[in-house]
Scaffold this motif. Structure first.
Motif, PDB file in Angstrom:
ATOM      1  N   ASN A 168       3.507  42.337 -48.707  1.00 52.34           N
ATOM      2  CA  ASN A 168       3.018  41.030 -48.308  1.00 52.34           C
ATOM      3  C   ASN A 168       2.415  41.083 -46.903  1.00 52.34           C
ATOM      4  O   ASN A 168       2.816  40.353 -46.022  1.00 52.34           O
ATOM      5  CB  ASN A 168       4.140  40.001 -48.377  1.00 52.34           C
ATOM      6  CG  ASN A 168       3.613  38.598 -48.326  1.00 52.34           C
ATOM      7  OD1 ASN A 168       2.453  38.345 -48.588  1.00 52.34           O
ATOM      8  ND2 ASN A 168       4.477  37.669 -47.971  1.00 52.34           N
ATOM      9  N   ARG A 169       1.453  41.968 -46.722  1.00 48.11           N
ATOM     10  CA  ARG A 169       0.796  42.074 -45.419  1.00 48.11           C
ATOM     11  C   ARG A 169      -0.348  41.079 -45.344  1.00 48.11           C
ATOM     12  O   ARG A 169      -0.952  40.747 -46.349  1.00 48.11           O
ATOM     13  CB  ARG A 169       0.269  43.487 -45.211  1.00 48.11           C
ATOM     14  CG  ARG A 169       1.392  44.484 -45.108  1.00 48.11           C
ATOM     15  CD  ARG A 169       0.856  45.871 -44.935  1.00 48.11           C
ATOM     16  NE  ARG A 169       1.965  46.797 -44.927  1.00 48.11           N
ATOM     17  CZ  ARG A 169       2.149  47.709 -43.994  1.00 48.11           C
ATOM     18  NH1 ARG A 169       1.286  47.838 -43.025  1.00 48.11           N
ATOM     19  NH2 ARG A 169       3.190  48.494 -44.036  1.00 48.11           N
ATOM     20  N   PRO A 170      -0.675  40.630 -44.131  1.00 46.13           N
ATOM     21  CA  PRO A 170      -1.798  39.697 -43.993  1.00 46.13           C
ATOM     22  C   PRO A 170      -3.100  40.341 -44.481  1.00 46.13           C
ATOM     23  O   PRO A 170      -3.312  41.534 -44.308  1.00 46.13           O
ATOM     24  CB  PRO A 170      -1.872  39.416 -42.499  1.00 46.13           C
ATOM     25  CG  PRO A 170      -0.731  40.097 -41.866  1.00 46.13           C
ATOM     26  CD  PRO A 170      -0.055  40.936 -42.855  1.00 46.13           C
ATOM     27  N   THR A 171      -3.948  39.536 -45.082  1.00 45.12           N
ATOM     28  CA  THR A 171      -5.230  40.022 -45.577  1.00 45.12           C
ATOM     29  C   THR A 171      -6.387  39.541 -44.717  1.00 45.12           C
ATOM     30  O   THR A 171      -7.484  40.069 -44.817  1.00 45.12           O
ATOM     31  CB  THR A 171      -5.454  39.560 -47.026  1.00 45.12           C
ATOM     32  OG1 THR A 171      -5.355  38.135 -47.066  1.00 45.12           O
ATOM     33  CG2 THR A 171      -4.440  40.190 -47.958  1.00 45.12           C
ATOM     34  N   HIS A 172      -6.149  38.532 -43.882  1.00 47.32           N
ATOM     35  CA  HIS A 172      -7.200  37.975 -43.036  1.00 47.32           C
ATOM     36  C   HIS A 172      -6.657  37.673 -41.640  1.00 47.32           C
ATOM     37  O   HIS A 172      -5.462  37.415 -41.475  1.00 47.32           O
ATOM     38  CB  HIS A 172      -7.733  36.666 -43.632  1.00 47.32           C
ATOM     39  CG  HIS A 172      -8.466  36.848 -44.895  1.00 47.32           C
ATOM     40  ND1 HIS A 172      -7.834  37.063 -46.098  1.00 47.32           N
ATOM     41  CD2 HIS A 172      -9.785  36.853 -45.159  1.00 47.32           C
ATOM     42  CE1 HIS A 172      -8.733  37.180 -47.049  1.00 47.32           C
ATOM     43  NE2 HIS A 172      -9.933  37.056 -46.505  1.00 47.32           N
ATOM     44  N   VAL A 173      -7.554  37.691 -40.662  1.00 51.53           N
ATOM     45  CA  VAL A 173      -7.237  37.273 -39.293  1.00 51.53           C
ATOM     46  C   VAL A 173      -7.883  35.912 -39.095  1.00 51.53           C
ATOM     47  O   VAL A 173      -9.034  35.700 -39.478  1.00 51.53           O
ATOM     48  CB  VAL A 173      -7.794  38.281 -38.263  1.00 51.53           C
ATOM     49  CG1 VAL A 173      -7.530  37.799 -36.850  1.00 51.53           C
ATOM     50  CG2 VAL A 173      -7.185  39.644 -38.461  1.00 51.53           C
ATOM     51  N   VAL A 174      -7.147  34.969 -38.512  1.00 52.52           N
ATOM     52  CA  VAL A 174      -7.658  33.631 -38.236  1.00 52.52           C
ATOM     53  C   VAL A 174      -8.125  33.598 -36.788  1.00 52.52           C
ATOM     54  O   VAL A 174      -7.362  33.928 -35.880  1.00 52.52           O
ATOM     55  CB  VAL A 174      -6.561  32.567 -38.458  1.00 52.52           C
ATOM     56  CG1 VAL A 174      -7.092  31.180 -38.173  1.00 52.52           C
ATOM     57  CG2 VAL A 174      -5.983  32.668 -39.857  1.00 52.52           C
ATOM     58  N   LYS A 175      -9.400  33.217 -36.581  1.00 58.30           N
ATOM     59  CA  LYS A 175      -9.961  33.187 -35.233  1.00 58.30           C
ATOM     60  C   LYS A 175     -10.766  31.913 -35.032  1.00 58.30           C
ATOM     61  O   LYS A 175     -11.276  31.332 -35.976  1.00 58.30           O
ATOM     62  CB  LYS A 175     -10.876  34.393 -34.991  1.00 58.30           C
ATOM     63  CG  LYS A 175     -10.127  35.717 -35.005  1.00 58.30           C
ATOM     64  CD  LYS A 175     -11.047  36.859 -34.674  1.00 58.30           C
ATOM     65  CE  LYS A 175     -10.284  38.163 -34.646  1.00 58.30           C
ATOM     66  NZ  LYS A 175     -11.147  39.270 -34.213  1.00 58.30           N
ATOM     67  N   SER A 176     -10.865  31.515 -33.774  1.00 61.46           N
ATOM     68  CA  SER A 176     -11.657  30.354 -33.386  1.00 61.46           C
ATOM     69  C   SER A 176     -12.753  30.811 -32.432  1.00 61.46           C
ATOM     70  O   SER A 176     -12.516  31.662 -31.576  1.00 61.46           O
ATOM     71  CB  SER A 176     -10.755  29.334 -32.694  1.00 61.46           C
ATOM     72  OG  SER A 176     -11.516  28.261 -32.195  1.00 61.46           O
ATOM     73  N   ARG A 177     -13.946  30.247 -32.591  1.00 64.66           N
ATOM     74  CA  ARG A 177     -15.054  30.602 -31.709  1.00 64.66           C
ATOM     75  C   ARG A 177     -14.919  29.831 -30.401  1.00 64.66           C
ATOM     76  O   ARG A 177     -14.719  28.623 -30.385  1.00 64.66           O
ATOM     77  CB  ARG A 177     -16.386  30.276 -32.365  1.00 64.66           C
ATOM     78  CG  ARG A 177     -17.561  30.829 -31.584  1.00 64.66           C
ATOM     79  CD  ARG A 177     -18.837  30.585 -32.277  1.00 64.66           C
ATOM     80  NE  ARG A 177     -19.236  29.205 -31.935  1.00 64.66           N
ATOM     81  CZ  ARG A 177     -20.306  28.614 -32.388  1.00 64.66           C
ATOM     82  NH1 ARG A 177     -21.077  29.222 -33.253  1.00 64.66           N
ATOM     83  NH2 ARG A 177     -20.610  27.387 -32.017  1.00 64.66           N
ATOM     84  N   VAL A 178     -15.066  30.545 -29.292  1.00 69.34           N
ATOM     85  CA  VAL A 178     -14.990  29.954 -27.962  1.00 69.34           C
ATOM     86  C   VAL A 178     -16.276  30.304 -27.232  1.00 69.34           C
ATOM     87  O   VAL A 178     -16.672  31.463 -27.186  1.00 69.34           O
ATOM     88  CB  VAL A 178     -13.776  30.510 -27.172  1.00 69.34           C
ATOM     89  CG1 VAL A 178     -13.712  29.922 -25.783  1.00 69.34           C
ATOM     90  CG2 VAL A 178     -12.487  30.264 -27.932  1.00 69.34           C
ATOM     91  N   GLY A 179     -16.937  29.309 -26.664  1.00 69.70           N
ATOM     92  CA  GLY A 179     -18.156  29.527 -25.905  1.00 69.70           C
ATOM     93  C   GLY A 179     -19.402  29.416 -26.760  1.00 69.70           C
ATOM     94  O   GLY A 179     -19.329  29.215 -27.980  1.00 69.70           O
TER      95      GLY A 179
END
Length: 76
Positions: A12-23
């Motif tokens: 059950n490893r993560p399949t995606h990284v959650v990121k937010s755009r800054v700038g």
């Protein structure tokens, strides 16, 4: 006895990284907010870290499998 801990760590490893755009423009960067897991049936489970306020949404980037020759400490 169940293998819950083993299943959590290996299958059950993560399949995606959650990121937010800054700038904007040339100063754009992505800040890591957490990870996401694919579910056995359908959809994704998103696990955010910290207590950040998210406005404008977030992005999901797939985690690429690393071969043994790649540096495990490389930033994503």
């Amino acid at each position: 006895m169940s293998n819950t801990n083993e299943n959590t760590q290996t299958k059950n490893r993560p399949t995606h990284v959650v990121k937010s755009r800054v700038g904007y423009g040339e100063n754009v960067r992505f800040e890591r907010l957490g990870v996401a897991f694919t579910r056995p049936t359908e959809g994704l489970y998103v696990k955010l870290t910290g207590k950040q306020v998210i406005s404008g949404g977030f992005y999901l980037f797939p985690i690429e499998e690393k071969s043994e020759g790649q540096d495990a400490g490389a930033a994503q």
